[in-house]
Design a protein around this motif. Structure first.
Motif, short mmCIF file in Angstrom:
data_model
loop_
_atom_site.label_atom_id
_atom_site.label_comp_id
_atom_site.label_asym_id
_atom_site.label_seq_id
_atom_site.Cartn_x
_atom_site.Cartn_y
_atom_site.Cartn_z
N PRO A 68 -32.45 97.06 44.07
CA PRO A 68 -33.33 98.22 43.86
C PRO A 68 -34.75 97.81 43.41
O PRO A 68 -35.73 98.43 43.81
CB PRO A 68 -32.61 99.02 42.77
N LYS A 77 -22.84 99.74 39.63
CA LYS A 77 -23.11 99.63 41.06
C LYS A 77 -23.86 98.33 41.35
O LYS A 77 -24.91 98.07 40.76
CB LYS A 77 -23.94 100.83 41.52
N LYS A 127 -31.00 103.59 37.68
CA LYS A 127 -30.84 104.80 38.51
C LYS A 127 -29.55 104.70 39.34
O LYS A 127 -29.19 103.62 39.80
CB LYS A 127 -32.02 104.92 39.48
N ASP A 128 -28.91 105.82 39.54
CA ASP A 128 -27.79 105.95 40.48
C ASP A 128 -26.67 104.94 40.24
O ASP A 128 -26.16 104.33 41.18
CB ASP A 128 -28.31 105.78 41.93
N GLY A 129 -26.34 104.74 38.98
CA GLY A 129 -25.21 103.86 38.66
C GLY A 129 -25.55 102.39 38.60
O GLY A 129 -24.68 101.55 38.34
N HIS A 130 -26.82 102.04 38.83
CA HIS A 130 -27.23 100.64 38.70
C HIS A 130 -27.59 100.32 37.25
O HIS A 130 -27.79 101.23 36.43
CB HIS A 130 -28.45 100.35 39.58
#
Lengths: 356, 232
Positions: free
Chosen positions: A321, A354, A285-288
């Motif tokens: 995360p 990320k 998620k979100d660039g991870h």
């Protein structure tokens, strides 16, 4: 109905895993890239669960990686294996537990070949006497270290500080399990659950509260391929295999990946970094990325070990995360400190993946 | 029955890995290498099964036997309990023993693999040793490995390892007497002989190509012709 079918297949492939008294041999790759995982295994089995797991500094590589890179003959690797077994016997053990999946495959292949060709076993015993002056012996049981953690999974669950559930929602985390090829693809009866539906990691995840994700390329190789990784010009083979797996698992949105082979977590972790930096594609998620953990790291987290004691700071894909989802506290300021709080600086940050 | 086939049959892996191939192609369908390279394990097993020496020699001198990653996925799925991966291992061993490996781009990579992996085993007692795994040659290991390499002793200490230390523990120093035993095992089982023959064939090839050993190693490490790949 399909699920019940898998249950039946799993029940057909159960192996006997002794409860205690093991001679432990390490893995070249796990020691190099995940040394804290081996420390966690010994801490859990010896100190937390009270088992006798013995190690001698005199054991060496099994030679498996050199063998599967075709640099040494079969007779050489078998004689090194015989030496490892002889050390076990010398120290009064008959249960053999190894950290490496390549080694596990080599040990099983060796024992099966000796069983089929007794004249070869006699030759290796003679080699051992001439080169090491050690008494030839064979283990009563050979297990992989993940087999032993599987065996002890309910004891670990009973002492768990955290479950593999989302701390906010209470939902089980979605977990991809990746089994090292040489665990059971060559000799299915030697792995818990066989080769098609291995249960060794699934059993851990279920016992600790998570939910296993099935996906089309679940049994595909991570792409190590021995010579296909060690030679830079061949590495496209390795990368393309990992890429295939991630493209296949992406729609299922796994929270993390658990592995039992020492090499697989390295490749599944690092190739995500390469895919992100070269293609701009990330799978979390979100660039991870999707965190890739060893089974020792997962067991350690469940038992409440500090994530940085488990070496999670040496993964390229950030684990924060996942820790946040599990509700596991961590001190981000201590992530890259050395022993005694020594300042070691910080790794550079990738441009796309990320990591904070 | 051909002479090369007879030599292959001396290898226990061929005796265990080749029963009676029915050419169904299941091995090729499941093979990770067949997807990436122009590679067909079904055909290789068929050639060996044919016992045709000229075709076997072509395999031993060519690139295709070096495409396999030895994952052994083929072993699981073969309906006749063959092991194409084991057949490959026997072919590779014979290719090296006869000096044929040096004739192909992929085969001659054995020079570098032998140098590095056998060197690690004999010098350190490990196949992989972190001080020999440098970031410069492995940029895919990422900035975290670049950082770890720079602080290797500190990071290993932090993680409870025993890097180059005495006694047990992760990445401990393997005692000299144990390294001496590994060397004796190499000597008596043919590994030293294989290392020397690979080294000699590599030296001759480098000379033939007009390269220094360092230039030859760089070529072996980095060269990859697109003709090996599927879809080219």
């Amino acid at each position: 109905m399909i699920y019940e079918g898998k249950r039946k297949i799993w029940s057909d492939y159960q192996k006997e895993i002794p409860d205690d008294h093991y001679f432990y041999v390490r893995s070249c790759i796990r020691q190099s890239f995940f040394p804290a995982s081996e420390a966690a295994f010994l801490n859990i089995t010896r100190n937390i669960l009270g088992r006798d797991v013995f190690e001698t500094e005199h054991h060496t590589t099994c030679g498996g990686i050199a063998y599967h890179s075709d640099t040494i003959p079969q007779e050489t690797v078998m004689t090194i294996v015989a030496r490892q077994f002889a050390l076990m016997h010398k120290h009064g053990y008959e249960n053999y537990v190894c950290s490496c999946i390549t080694s596990f495959g080599v040990y099983i292949e060796t024992l099966e070949t000796w069983r089929t060709f007794p004249e070869l076993e006699a030759k290796i015993a003679d080699n051992l006497r001439k080169t090491c002056n050690l008494e030839f012996a064979k283990p009563r049981f050979v297990v992989h270290a993940s087999d032993l953690i599987y065996k002890l999974r309910e004891e670990i669950a009973a002492k768990a500080k955290y479950k593999l559930v989302n701390a906010k929602t209470g939902e089980p985390l979605k977990v991809v399990e990746h089994i090292g090829c040489h665990y059971s693809k060559m000799f299915p009866s030697k792995g818990v659950g066989g080769a098609e539906y291995p249960y060794v990691l699934t059993g851990m995840i279920e016992a600790w509260g998570g939910e296993i994700v099935d996906y089309p390329e679940r049994r595909h190789c991570c792409g190590f391929g021995f010579r296909q990784y060690f030679i830079k010009g061949n590495r496209g083979y390795s990368l393309s295999n990992t890429h295939k797996k991630f493209e296949s698992m992406e729609p299922y949105e796994p929270d993390f990946i658990i592995t039992n082979c020492p090499g697989c977590p390295y490749f599944l972790d690092r190739w995500q970094y390469v895919i992100a930096e070269s293609e701009g594609k990330t799978y979390g998620k979100d660039g991870h990325g999707i965190p890739v953990l060893t089974y020792e790291e997962v067991a350690g987290l469940v038992l409440g070990f500090d994530p940085w004691d488990l070496g999670l700071q040496t993964h390229q894909v950030a684990v924060e995360p996942l820790l946040d989802k599990l509700g596991i506290p961590y001190d981000k300021e201590k992530k890259f400190l050395g022993a005694g709080g020594k300042d070691l600086g910080r790794p550079a940050l990738p441009s796309c993946l990320k990591c904070m | 029955m051909g002479k090369l086939y007879d030599m292959l049959m001396q290898d226990y892996r061929l005796r265990e890995g080749l029963n009676a191939c029915i050419n169904c192609g299941t091995c090729t369908a499941v093979c990770p290498a067949a997807e990436f390279y122009r590679y067909d394990p079904r055909r290789i097993v068929d050639v060996v099964q044919s016992q045709d020496d000229s075709k076997i020699e072509e395999l031993l001198k060519g690139d295709v036997i070096w495409y396999c990653g030895e994952c052994m996925s083929c072993v699981t799925r073969c309906p006749r309990k063959n092991g194409p991966g084991l057949v490959i291992m026997a072919l590779r061993s014979l290719s090296i023993d006869l000096g044929y490996f040096i004739e192909s781009e992929k085969g001659r990579q054995q020079y570098l693999l032998s140098k590095d992996l056998c060197g690690n085993v004999l010098n350190y007692g490990y196949c992989v040793y972190p001080r020999e795994f440098d970031y410069k040659s492995h940029p895919e290991a990422g900035p975290v490995w670049e950082w770890e390499e720079k602080h290797l002793e500190d990071v290993f200490e932090r993680l409870g390892a025993n890097l180059d230390g005495d006694g047990p523990g992760a990445m401990r120093k393997i005692p000299d007497e144990d390294l001496a035993q590994l060397k004796r095992i190499f000597d008596i089982t043919g590994a030293t002989k294989r290392m020397e023959s690979v080294r000699e064939a590599g030296r001759k090839k480098a000379e033939e190509l007009g390269l220094t050993e360092e230039e030859f190693c760089t070529l072996l490490y980095e060269q990859s012709s697109p003709r090996h790949l599927n879809g080219q």
